[in-house]
Design a protein around this motif. Structure first.
Motif, mmCIF file in Angstrom:
data_model
loop_
_atom_site.group_PDB
_atom_site.id
_atom_site.type_symbol
_atom_site.label_atom_id
_atom_site.label_comp_id
_atom_site.label_asym_id
_atom_site.label_seq_id
_atom_site.Cartn_x
_atom_site.Cartn_y
_atom_site.Cartn_z
ATOM 1 N N ALA A 103 0.477 -1.212 0.084
ATOM 2 C CA ALA A 103 -0.013 0.532 -0.138
ATOM 3 C C ALA A 103 0.781 1.432 -0.241
ATOM 4 O O ALA A 103 1.636 1.171 0.202
ATOM 5 N N VAL A 104 0.229 1.941 -0.652
ATOM 6 C CA VAL A 104 1.155 3.690 -0.146
ATOM 7 C C VAL A 104 -0.038 4.481 0.651
ATOM 8 O O VAL A 104 -0.938 4.768 0.507
ATOM 9 N N TRP A 105 1.013 4.492 1.695
ATOM 10 C CA TRP A 105 0.092 5.113 2.524
ATOM 11 C C TRP A 105 0.817 6.501 3.825
ATOM 12 O O TRP A 105 1.686 6.911 3.476
ATOM 13 N N SER A 106 0.131 7.745 4.055
ATOM 14 C CA SER A 106 0.819 8.635 4.486
ATOM 15 C C SER A 106 0.282 8.719 6.308
ATOM 16 O O SER A 106 -0.241 8.278 6.580
ATOM 17 N N LEU A 107 1.279 9.511 6.293
ATOM 18 C CA LEU A 107 1.387 9.586 8.921
ATOM 19 C C LEU A 107 1.100 10.591 9.022
ATOM 20 O O LEU A 107 2.303 11.698 8.811
ATOM 21 N N ALA A 108 0.739 11.692 9.196
ATOM 22 C CA ALA A 108 0.295 13.030 9.860
ATOM 23 C C ALA A 108 0.286 13.135 11.461
ATOM 24 O O ALA A 108 -0.895 12.715 11.139
ATOM 25 N N LEU A 109 0.584 13.439 11.825
ATOM 26 C CA LEU A 109 0.350 13.761 13.460
ATOM 27 C C LEU A 109 -0.499 15.512 12.815
ATOM 28 O O LEU A 109 -0.478 17.082 12.412
ATOM 29 N N GLU A 110 -1.851 15.561 14.151
ATOM 30 C CA GLU A 110 -3.039 16.584 13.800
ATOM 31 C C GLU A 110 -2.262 18.014 14.276
ATOM 32 O O GLU A 110 -1.725 17.254 15.040
ATOM 33 N N ALA A 111 -2.107 18.843 13.761
ATOM 34 C CA ALA A 111 -1.516 19.942 14.921
ATOM 35 C C ALA A 111 -2.853 20.385 15.797
ATOM 36 O O ALA A 111 -2.019 20.941 16.660
#
Length: 219
Positions: free
Chosen positions: A70-78
């Motif tokens: 899979a192609v996935w992204s991880l981001a932390l909510e500001a």
């Protein structure tokens, strides 16, 4: 910022002091926390509340059919919404507070004496508070330093390739911690770290293109 892999990564026991959003751009993935699983397909996303442990696994169908990772992204909510804050793990307020401080400055020297002084309590009291929450200073420091590395890699930040910036004595020590804490194989971490500083970052997207992921050519 999308994580493009040539391997079906099984990242386990992730925990961030902020809410974490996982979005699947291609393929599928399964988020698991305790006995609860959430399956994400292409175009779907899910936010994990702060300080909740979760694993990000390849979707069983992808594995069974031998499909590409899979192609996935991880981001932390500001900023965390009220609903996300209510869903966060509120059972460990002291560990959560300390985890946030460590993540913000992973390279600092984190000692019980120093933290206790900053909090206005004794070192024994600090250890007792963490113990009551099923945590320890040493494990929190290692965990949040690894969390910082993964977050830096996900946003394609050159700082992620610097073991010293993450508080580790060497790159080898950092790779070992990533494997022990979240299951990131050392050879994959080594490739990501070695290529990170050589990756030309894409030009900023226009407003109409903001929903496209930023791909990274490794992992």
């Amino acid at each position: 910022m999308a994580i493009v892999t040539h391997h079906h990564l099984h990242l386990r026991e992730l925990r961030f002091a902020a809410a974490a959003r996982v979005r699947v751009w291609k393929g599928g993935a399964t988020l698991r926390s305790g006995g609860v699983s959430v399956e994400l397909r292409e175009g779907e996303s899910f936010s994990v509340p702060s300080f909740v442990r979760f694993s990000c696994l390849a979707h069983p169908r992808i594995l069974a059919q031998g499909m590409r990772p899979a192609v996935w992204s991880l981001a932390l909510e500001a900023q965390s919404t009220a609903d996300m804050e209510r869903a966060a793990d509120a059972s460990k307020p002291h560990a959560r507070r300390l985890a946030a401080a460590i993540f913000a400055d992973p390279a600092a020297t984190w000692s019980a004496a120093g933290i206790a002084q900053a909090w206005g309590i004794s070192a024994a009291r600090l250890r007792a508070l963490l113990f009551a929450e099923g945590e320890s200073l040493r494990s929190l420091v290692r965990e949040q330093r690894v969390a910082w590395v993964l977050a830096a890699l996900a946003r394609m930040d050159d700082a992620g390739a610097d073991a010293g910036a993450a508080g580790f004595a060497s790159t080898v020590a950092m790779q070992r911690a990533c494997q022990d804490e979240i299951g990131l194989p050392p050879e994959i971490a080594a490739r990501a770290l070695s290529l990170l500083s050589n990756v030309a970052l894409p030009t900023p997207l226009s407003q109409g293109e903001s929903r496209r992921p930023r791909y990274r050519p490794y992992f």
